[in-house]
Write a protein that holds these residues in place. Structure first.
Motif, PDB file in Angstrom:
ATOM      1  N   UNK A 105       0.792  -1.224   0.000  1.00  0.00           N
ATOM      2  CA  UNK A 105       0.000   0.000   0.000  1.00  0.00           C
ATOM      3  C   UNK A 105       0.818   1.265   0.000  1.00  0.00           C
ATOM      4  N   UNK A 106       0.093   2.369   0.027  1.00  0.00           N
ATOM      5  CA  UNK A 106       0.707   3.694  -0.055  1.00  0.00           C
ATOM      6  C   UNK A 106       0.115   4.586   1.029  1.00  0.00           C
ATOM      7  N   UNK A 107       0.946   5.433   1.571  1.00  0.00           N
ATOM      8  CA  UNK A 107       0.549   6.336   2.637  1.00  0.00           C
ATOM      9  C   UNK A 107       1.055   7.725   2.277  1.00  0.00           C
ATOM     10  N   UNK A 108       0.117   8.657   2.122  1.00  0.00           N
ATOM     11  CA  UNK A 108       0.486  10.059   1.902  1.00  0.00           C
ATOM     12  C   UNK A 108       0.315  10.795   3.216  1.00  0.00           C
ATOM     13  N   UNK A 109       1.338  11.519   3.619  1.00  0.00           N
ATOM     14  CA  UNK A 109       1.217  12.378   4.798  1.00  0.00           C
ATOM     15  C   UNK A 109       1.401  13.823   4.342  1.00  0.00           C
TER      16      UNK A 109
END
Lengths: 138, 122
Positions: free
Chosen positions: A125-129
């Protein structure tokens, strides 16, 4: 859809599909006071959230039905901290962000925010902060 | 006039004068509905001038913006032109951030946009 509000924190669990983005904008608007977001900044935040969710919708689950997407928004001092996470295939920046005309959304987020961090792992998955400076009343 | 509606979003296309089309967008133009604008723009004849009315368009994302820019490129390539007018606050801000506010795409009013397209054609 599942909406969770804790003191000063909004969490949305939605399928990563196009119709979810309008729901995210509606929920942001409904909880703007709780999050300390002034009306004058709502437009920019709607743009940021729409682009961040749009990336998950376009790239996270390319070979199966829309999987989950979690959006968390919470104030942190004079900033707003936004997380958009999916459990999809993970981004391969060169392939995913250049072959489909993508990447522009991330540039737009960068232009409207204080900082943008992208964490991605193939198959997980991918996590944008995203951190945005909250405008203080004059 | 053709009208397509979905979740409060609608596009109305009207042949407003010979060689001129007007497209009125209401609601939020984002990745869920941008294909509807693409389809409407693809139906516009070559060499036509197109005016997009954004007075009731409350939001545009990068996908919607790309539809407008591609539509403009298509019309220009065919000898026509495309302009938008009446952008609301979020849309004006988007145009500013991406550098489209000053390049002859966006105008305050229908009159200004019509005049600009007429000048470009003459």
């Amino acid at each position: 859809m599942e909406t969770t509000t804790e003191p000063d924190r909004l969490r949305l669990d939605l399928p990563a599909e196009p119709d979810s983005v309008a729901i995210v904008r509606r929920e942001l608007e409904a909880h703007a006071d709780m999050l300390g977001v002034p009306a004058s900044q709502l437009g920019d935040l709607k743009t940021i959230l729409s682009e961040a969710c749009g990336n998950a919708i376009r790239y996270a689950y390319p070979e199966r039905a829309a999987g989950p997407m979690r959006i968390t928004i919470e104030p942190d001092g004079e900033e707003l901290e936004i997380h958009v996470c999916d459990r999809g295939s993970g981004l391969r920046p060169h392939r995913d962000l250049t072959s489909k005309g993508g990447g522009f959304g991330l540039l737009l987020i960068s232009a409207l925010s204080k900082s943008l961090s992208l964490f991605s792992e193939i198959g997980k998955g991918t996590h944008l902060e995203i951190r945005v400076l909250i405008q203080q009343p004059a | 006039m053709t009208r397509v509606m979905d979740r409060g979003f609608s596009i109305a296309v009207e042949a407003s004068a010979p060689g001129s089309h007007r497209i009125a967008i209401s609601g939020e133009l984002d990745l869920a509905v941008a294909d509807r604008l693409n389809a409407a723009l693809e139906e516009i004849p070559d060499r036509a001038n197109v005016l997009i009315d954004l007075r009731k368009c409350s939001f545009i994302d990068s996908t919607g913006l790309a539809s407008i820019v591609k539509g403009r490129q298509r019309q220009e390539a065919s000898g026509g032109n495309l302009a938008v007018f009446g952008a609301t606050a979020q849309v004006r801000r988007l145009f500013e951030v991406v550098g489209l506010a000053e390049d002859g795409l966006a105008y305050e009013s229908l009159e200004e946009a019509s005049s600009a397209l007429a000048s470009a054609r003459s």
